[in-house]
Design a protein around this motif. Sequence first.
Motif, PDB file in Angstrom:
ATOM      1  N   ARG B  50       0.833  -1.189   0.000  1.00 47.10           N
ATOM      2  CA  ARG B  50       0.000   0.000   0.000  1.00 47.10           C
ATOM      3  C   ARG B  50       0.872   1.244   0.000  1.00 47.10           C
ATOM      4  NH1 ARG B  50      -4.760  -2.359   0.682  1.00 47.10           N
ATOM      5  NH2 ARG B  50      -4.852  -4.221   1.973  1.00 47.10           N
ATOM      6  N   SER B  51       0.272   2.347  -0.364  1.00 47.61           N
ATOM      7  CA  SER B  51       1.041   3.581  -0.518  1.00 47.61           C
ATOM      8  C   SER B  51       1.621   4.082   0.799  1.00 47.61           C
ATOM      9  CB  SER B  51       0.176   4.677  -1.147  1.00 47.61           C
ATOM     10  OG  SER B  51      -0.955   4.928  -0.342  1.00 47.61           O
ATOM     11  N   ASN B  52       1.064   3.634   1.913  1.00 44.13           N
ATOM     12  CA  ASN B  52       1.605   4.068   3.204  1.00 44.13           C
ATOM     13  C   ASN B  52       2.610   3.070   3.780  1.00 44.13           C
ATOM     14  OD1 ASN B  52      -0.150   2.034   3.844  1.00 44.13           O
ATOM     15  ND2 ASN B  52      -1.221   3.143   5.463  1.00 44.13           N
ATOM     16  N   GLU B  53       2.957   2.070   2.984  1.00 41.57           N
ATOM     17  CA  GLU B  53       3.964   1.098   3.398  1.00 41.57           C
ATOM     18  C   GLU B  53       5.244   1.329   2.616  1.00 41.57           C
ATOM     19  OE1 GLU B  53       1.475  -2.346   2.471  1.00 41.57           O
ATOM     20  OE2 GLU B  53       1.411  -2.807   4.625  1.00 41.57           O
ATOM     21  N   ARG B  54       6.355   0.994   3.210  1.00 40.01           N
ATOM     22  CA  ARG B  54       7.652   1.199   2.554  1.00 40.01           C
ATOM     23  C   ARG B  54       8.297  -0.120   2.148  1.00 40.01           C
ATOM     24  NH1 ARG B  54       5.626   4.773   1.494  1.00 40.01           N
ATOM     25  NH2 ARG B  54       5.792   6.918   2.242  1.00 40.01           N
ATOM     26  N   ARG B  60      10.357 -15.584   0.060  1.00 39.79           N
ATOM     27  CA  ARG B  60      11.608 -15.119  -0.548  1.00 39.79           C
ATOM     28  C   ARG B  60      11.447 -13.792  -1.283  1.00 39.79           C
ATOM     29  NH1 ARG B  60      13.248 -17.911  -4.634  1.00 39.79           N
ATOM     30  NH2 ARG B  60      11.349 -19.102  -4.978  1.00 39.79           N
ATOM     31  N   LEU B  61      10.289 -13.215  -1.182  1.00 40.81           N
ATOM     32  CA  LEU B  61      10.025 -11.954  -1.869  1.00 40.81           C
ATOM     33  C   LEU B  61      10.138 -10.777  -0.912  1.00 40.81           C
ATOM     34  CD1 LEU B  61       6.810 -12.905  -3.891  1.00 40.81           C
ATOM     35  CD2 LEU B  61       9.194 -13.166  -4.575  1.00 40.81           C
ATOM     36  N   ARG B  62      10.742  -9.714  -1.425  1.00 43.38           N
ATOM     37  CA  ARG B  62      10.791  -8.463  -0.667  1.00 43.38           C
ATOM     38  C   ARG B  62      10.443  -7.337  -1.630  1.00 43.38           C
ATOM     39  NH1 ARG B  62      15.497  -4.989  -0.176  1.00 43.38           N
ATOM     40  NH2 ARG B  62      15.092  -3.341   1.334  1.00 43.38           N
ATOM     41  N   VAL B  63       9.456  -6.566  -1.254  1.00 44.16           N
ATOM     42  CA  VAL B  63       9.020  -5.451  -2.093  1.00 44.16           C
ATOM     43  C   VAL B  63       9.237  -4.154  -1.339  1.00 44.16           C
ATOM     44  CG1 VAL B  63       7.018  -4.323  -3.112  1.00 44.16           C
ATOM     45  CG2 VAL B  63       7.334  -6.755  -3.414  1.00 44.16           C
ATOM     46  N   THR B  64       9.729  -3.159  -2.049  1.00 40.11           N
ATOM     47  CA  THR B  64       9.850  -1.826  -1.476  1.00 40.11           C
ATOM     48  C   THR B  64       9.038  -0.861  -2.310  1.00 40.11           C
ATOM     49  OG1 THR B  64      11.811  -1.246  -2.771  1.00 40.11           O
ATOM     50  CG2 THR B  64      12.177  -2.324  -0.639  1.00 40.11           C
ATOM     51  N   LEU B  65       8.628   0.208  -1.692  1.00 45.65           N
ATOM     52  CA  LEU B  65       7.872   1.245  -2.384  1.00 45.65           C
ATOM     53  C   LEU B  65       8.366   2.605  -1.934  1.00 45.65           C
ATOM     54  CD1 LEU B  65       5.520   2.075  -4.257  1.00 45.65           C
ATOM     55  CD2 LEU B  65       4.024   2.016  -2.236  1.00 45.65           C
ATOM     56  N   ASP B  66       8.727   3.431  -2.883  1.00 48.67           N
ATOM     57  CA  ASP B  66       9.157   4.800  -2.601  1.00 48.67           C
ATOM     58  C   ASP B  66       8.207   5.734  -3.357  1.00 48.67           C
ATOM     59  OD1 ASP B  66      10.361   7.306  -2.451  1.00 48.67           O
ATOM     60  OD2 ASP B  66      12.392   6.486  -2.522  1.00 48.67           O
ATOM     61  N   LYS B  70       8.222   7.527  -6.866  1.00 45.84           N
ATOM     62  CA  LYS B  70       7.274   6.776  -7.695  1.00 45.84           C
ATOM     63  C   LYS B  70       7.948   5.528  -8.266  1.00 45.84           C
ATOM     64  CE  LYS B  70       3.978  10.395  -8.993  1.00 45.84           C
ATOM     65  NZ  LYS B  70       4.365  11.387  -7.987  1.00 45.84           N
ATOM     66  N   SER B  71       8.495   4.747  -7.367  1.00 47.72           N
ATOM     67  CA  SER B  71       9.160   3.538  -7.817  1.00 47.72           C
ATOM     68  C   SER B  71       9.002   2.423  -6.789  1.00 47.72           C
ATOM     69  CB  SER B  71      10.642   3.804  -8.075  1.00 47.72           C
ATOM     70  OG  SER B  71      11.306   4.095  -6.859  1.00 47.72           O
ATOM     71  N   SER B  72       9.150   1.201  -7.292  1.00 46.22           N
ATOM     72  CA  SER B  72       9.065   0.020  -6.442  1.00 46.22           C
ATOM     73  C   SER B  72      10.096  -0.979  -6.921  1.00 46.22           C
ATOM     74  CB  SER B  72       7.670  -0.590  -6.534  1.00 46.22           C
ATOM     75  OG  SER B  72       7.616  -1.851  -5.880  1.00 46.22           O
ATOM     76  N   SER B  73      10.520  -1.835  -6.021  1.00 47.97           N
ATOM     77  CA  SER B  73      11.419  -2.909  -6.427  1.00 47.97           C
ATOM     78  C   SER B  73      10.920  -4.227  -5.866  1.00 47.97           C
ATOM     79  CB  SER B  73      12.847  -2.645  -5.938  1.00 47.97           C
ATOM     80  OG  SER B  73      12.899  -2.731  -4.525  1.00 47.97           O
ATOM     81  N   LEU B  74      11.162  -5.273  -6.630  1.00 48.36           N
ATOM     82  CA  LEU B  74      10.842  -6.631  -6.200  1.00 48.36           C
ATOM     83  C   LEU B  74      12.144  -7.410  -6.146  1.00 48.36           C
ATOM     84  CD1 LEU B  74       8.905  -9.057  -5.652  1.00 48.36           C
ATOM     85  CD2 LEU B  74       8.851  -9.410  -8.129  1.00 48.36           C
TER      86      LEU B  74
END
Lengths: 121, 112
Positions: B50-54, B60-66, B70-74
């Motif tokens: 969600r947009s309020n999560e970082r 084995r998955l790790r997702v980030t959100l900035d 306006k970017s995310s990584s898997l």
Amino acid sequence: GAVVSQHPSRVICKSGTSVKIECRSLDFQATTMFWYRQFPKQSLMLMATSNEGSKATYEQGVEKDKFLINHASLTLSTLTVTSAHPEDSSFYICSARDAGGASGPNTGELFFGEGSRLTVL
Amino acid sequence: SQQGEEDPQALSIQEGENATMNCSYKTSINNLQWYRQNSGRGLVHLILIRSNEREKHSGRLRVTLDTSKKSSSLLITASRAADTASYFCATGITGANSKLTFGKGITLSVRP
């Protein structure tokens, strides 16, 4: 998780004929289903949003008379490709959102069917 | 119009290595999701952030959100040959008329 069944998985038809693809939510109710089209090695292109009991909402550039969508029940939506031509050959995928999901109906997660590969000769 | 843009378009790694895939988007979102697609199959939902999560983890998955960039990584850690697939990011706005917009996808090949 929720299961969406799509049928048929593959269909080959002659140019000029119509083809119907079914999308069923098996263990949940879906007030909204989405139909996508995917060309080889490309992304999913949203074609239309199918709403139970009402007319579908088509994306810009998608011919509604060409791609007929019917969402007659909370578990079934159909896409009919009318008067199919070779350029309609593609991979069509449906998805559905669980209207009664524990997290609420609009949390975002979609459940996808396995897709239907249409080949028009 | 497409919202998400993933990079790289294709990634080939050795089994056991980590795979990092990036996604950038253009407008405001409520959530960003990653999906996986095996060749000729439907999509499988992997993870939603969600947009309020970082940051979010799932196995084995790790997702980030900035959201500022306006970017995310898997990140897939300790990759396996079975992880070979196409991966798509999708952005959405929750609500009665919500729909997802998918990026072009990343083709991941994990060599045994």
